[in-house]
Design a protein around this motif. Structure first.
Motif, PDB file in Angstrom:
ATOM      1  N   UNK A  63      51.382 141.676  14.901  1.00 60.02           N
ATOM      2  CA  UNK A  63      49.788 142.331  15.017  1.00 60.02           C
ATOM      3  C   UNK A  63      49.966 143.347  16.108  1.00 60.02           C
ATOM      4  N   UNK A  64      50.932 143.579  16.764  1.00 61.67           N
ATOM      5  CA  UNK A  64      50.951 144.725  17.776  1.00 61.67           C
ATOM      6  C   UNK A  64      52.055 145.720  17.433  1.00 61.67           C
ATOM      7  N   UNK A  65      52.753 145.339  16.464  1.00 57.85           N
ATOM      8  CA  UNK A  65      53.897 146.416  16.104  1.00 57.85           C
ATOM      9  C   UNK A  65      53.819 147.793  15.667  1.00 57.85           C
ATOM     10  N   UNK A  66      52.511 148.011  15.240  1.00 59.81           N
ATOM     11  CA  UNK A  66      51.972 149.324  14.723  1.00 59.81           C
ATOM     12  C   UNK A  66      51.512 150.147  16.192  1.00 59.81           C
ATOM     13  N   UNK A  67      51.039 149.433  17.059  1.00 54.67           N
ATOM     14  CA  UNK A  67      50.788 149.990  18.467  1.00 54.67           C
ATOM     15  C   UNK A  67      52.193 150.217  19.076  1.00 54.67           C
ATOM     16  N   UNK A  68      52.979 149.403  18.969  1.00 53.74           N
ATOM     17  CA  UNK A  68      54.463 149.550  19.891  1.00 53.74           C
ATOM     18  C   UNK A  68      55.031 150.470  19.190  1.00 53.74           C
ATOM     19  N   UNK A  69      55.028 150.667  18.039  1.00 54.22           N
ATOM     20  CA  UNK A  69      55.968 151.910  17.456  1.00 54.22           C
ATOM     21  C   UNK A  69      55.317 153.312  17.691  1.00 54.22           C
ATOM     22  N   UNK A  70      54.045 153.318  17.639  1.00 44.72           N
ATOM     23  CA  UNK A  70      53.272 154.439  17.885  1.00 44.72           C
ATOM     24  C   UNK A  70      53.718 155.019  19.346  1.00 44.72           C
ATOM     25  N   UNK A  72      56.258 154.150  21.222  1.00 42.42           N
ATOM     26  CA  UNK A  72      57.669 154.388  21.315  1.00 42.42           C
ATOM     27  C   UNK A  72      58.057 155.762  20.945  1.00 42.42           C
ATOM     28  N   UNK A  73      57.135 156.362  19.675  1.00 37.91           N
ATOM     29  CA  UNK A  73      57.565 157.614  19.088  1.00 37.91           C
ATOM     30  C   UNK A  73      56.646 158.477  20.371  1.00 37.91           C
ATOM     31  N   UNK A  74      55.544 158.328  20.697  1.00 34.19           N
ATOM     32  CA  UNK A  74      54.892 159.229  21.659  1.00 34.19           C
ATOM     33  C   UNK A  74      55.546 159.376  22.923  1.00 34.19           C
ATOM     34  N   UNK A  75      56.338 158.271  23.469  1.00 34.61           N
ATOM     35  CA  UNK A  75      56.958 158.265  24.994  1.00 34.61           C
ATOM     36  C   UNK A  75      58.225 159.299  24.480  1.00 34.61           C
ATOM     37  N   UNK A  76      58.925 159.192  23.463  1.00 34.53           N
ATOM     38  CA  UNK A  76      60.012 160.264  23.413  1.00 34.53           C
ATOM     39  C   UNK A  76      59.557 161.412  22.937  1.00 34.53           C
ATOM     40  N   UNK A 173      61.540 148.670  17.566  1.00 29.80           N
ATOM     41  CA  UNK A 173      61.316 150.133  17.946  1.00 29.80           C
ATOM     42  C   UNK A 173      60.439 150.011  19.155  1.00 29.80           C
ATOM     43  N   UNK A 174      60.360 150.836  20.124  1.00 28.82           N
ATOM     44  CA  UNK A 174      59.411 151.006  21.285  1.00 28.82           C
ATOM     45  C   UNK A 174      59.249 149.926  22.135  1.00 28.82           C
ATOM     46  N   UNK A 175      60.032 148.797  22.174  1.00 32.07           N
ATOM     47  CA  UNK A 175      60.112 147.695  22.930  1.00 32.07           C
ATOM     48  C   UNK A 175      60.241 147.837  24.476  1.00 32.07           C
ATOM     49  N   UNK A 176      60.851 149.150  24.787  1.00 31.14           N
ATOM     50  CA  UNK A 176      60.831 149.672  26.144  1.00 31.14           C
ATOM     51  C   UNK A 176      59.340 149.629  26.863  1.00 31.14           C
ATOM     52  N   UNK A 177      58.517 149.756  26.169  1.00 25.16           N
ATOM     53  CA  UNK A 177      56.937 150.102  26.492  1.00 25.16           C
ATOM     54  C   UNK A 177      56.405 148.773  26.766  1.00 25.16           C
ATOM     55  N   UNK A 187      57.253 140.262  32.392  1.00 26.33           N
ATOM     56  CA  UNK A 187      58.594 141.032  32.204  1.00 26.33           C
ATOM     57  C   UNK A 187      58.366 142.370  31.569  1.00 26.33           C
ATOM     58  N   UNK A 188      58.813 143.494  32.447  1.00 27.14           N
ATOM     59  CA  UNK A 188      58.897 144.854  32.018  1.00 27.14           C
ATOM     60  C   UNK A 188      60.200 145.298  31.243  1.00 27.14           C
ATOM     61  N   UNK A 189      59.997 145.317  29.940  1.00 25.32           N
ATOM     62  CA  UNK A 189      61.340 145.567  29.137  1.00 25.32           C
ATOM     63  C   UNK A 189      61.790 146.876  29.664  1.00 25.32           C
ATOM     64  N   UNK A 190      61.014 147.894  29.837  1.00 23.76           N
ATOM     65  CA  UNK A 190      61.559 149.276  30.197  1.00 23.76           C
ATOM     66  C   UNK A 190      62.530 149.124  31.385  1.00 23.76           C
ATOM     67  N   UNK A 191      62.160 148.618  32.562  1.00 26.36           N
ATOM     68  CA  UNK A 191      62.867 148.220  33.661  1.00 26.36           C
ATOM     69  C   UNK A 191      64.269 147.779  33.418  1.00 26.36           C
TER      70      UNK A 191
END
Length: 202
Positions: A63-70, A72-76, A173-177, A187-191
């Motif tokens: 359910x949240x994969x679209x937001x996560x991918x978006x 991830x791309x925006x962060x790059x 993809x985008x899991x770091x956010x 748990x903060x994946x990015x850290x």
């Protein structure tokens, strides 16, 4: 829609190996994800992607994969855009100083093209290919600076390190956010992925 089609097909980038979206390979049409409608029949309507489309085919855990991918791309893009601007400034300085910037200018234009392709094509249409486009763009900008003997440097984009051949990012993809709650802690994946550079399996 040309840029969007190119991304979905995974083609058109500068020095980036073709990589079709798995949804394209599975013959999913635009309407498979773009199940919502925005606008009106009078003013003109367009189909929009909805998270519900992901859930319908893949289950509620998507359910949240679209937001996560978006994100991830925006962060790059946010990381790489300042580098593009810096190199443009350095090229102007080098040209004013009488340096030959032809080769560096070509690299800059190719990098700008790859970034534009992701921006206009909407990176969500192929996150892995978009990721490759942005990483190659960053590498081209670094080479351009070296060619003109600039004293400036640009940072390498922060991204998860995955083992060669691993396909984790095809879905994650985008899991770091992403921040998740586990054992009553957040748990903060990015850290862990970006700064401690841990592999996901750790």
């Amino acid at each position: 829609h040309v840029a969007q089609k190119k991304l979905y097909l995974g083609i058109g980038g500068k020095d980036v190996k073709a990589k079709s979206n798995v949804m394209f390979l599975a013959r999913v049409a635009c309407e498979g994800c773009h199940s919502g409608r925005k606008g009106s029949e009078v003013e003109g309507a367009t189909l929009v992607a909805k998270p519900e489309a992901c859930v319908k085919c893949h289950g509620k855990e998507y359910s949240d994969i679209q937001a996560q991918w978006k994100l991830g791309i925006e962060n790059l893009i946010v990381q790489i855009q300042p580098s593009l601007e810096l190199v443009a400034q350095e090229l102007k300085k080098a040209e004013s100083a009488g340096k030959n910037i032809i080769e560096a200018q070509q690299l800059y234009q190719e990098a700008a093209y790859n970034i534009e392709l992701v921006n206009y094509g909407k990176g969500l249409h192929n996150v892995l290919y978009s990721n490759n486009l942005l990483i190659i763009a960053s590498e081209k900008l670094t080479k351009a600076l070296k060619l003109i003997d600039s004293s400036r440097t640009i940072p390498e984009p922060l991204k998860p390190q995955v083992k060669k051949g691993a396909t984790c990012l095809s879905c994650h993809f985008g899991i770091e956010a992403k921040i998740v709650k586990i054992y009553d802690e957040y748990l903060k994946h990015g850290r862990h992925l970006l700064y401690a550079k841990l592999d996901c399996t750790v």
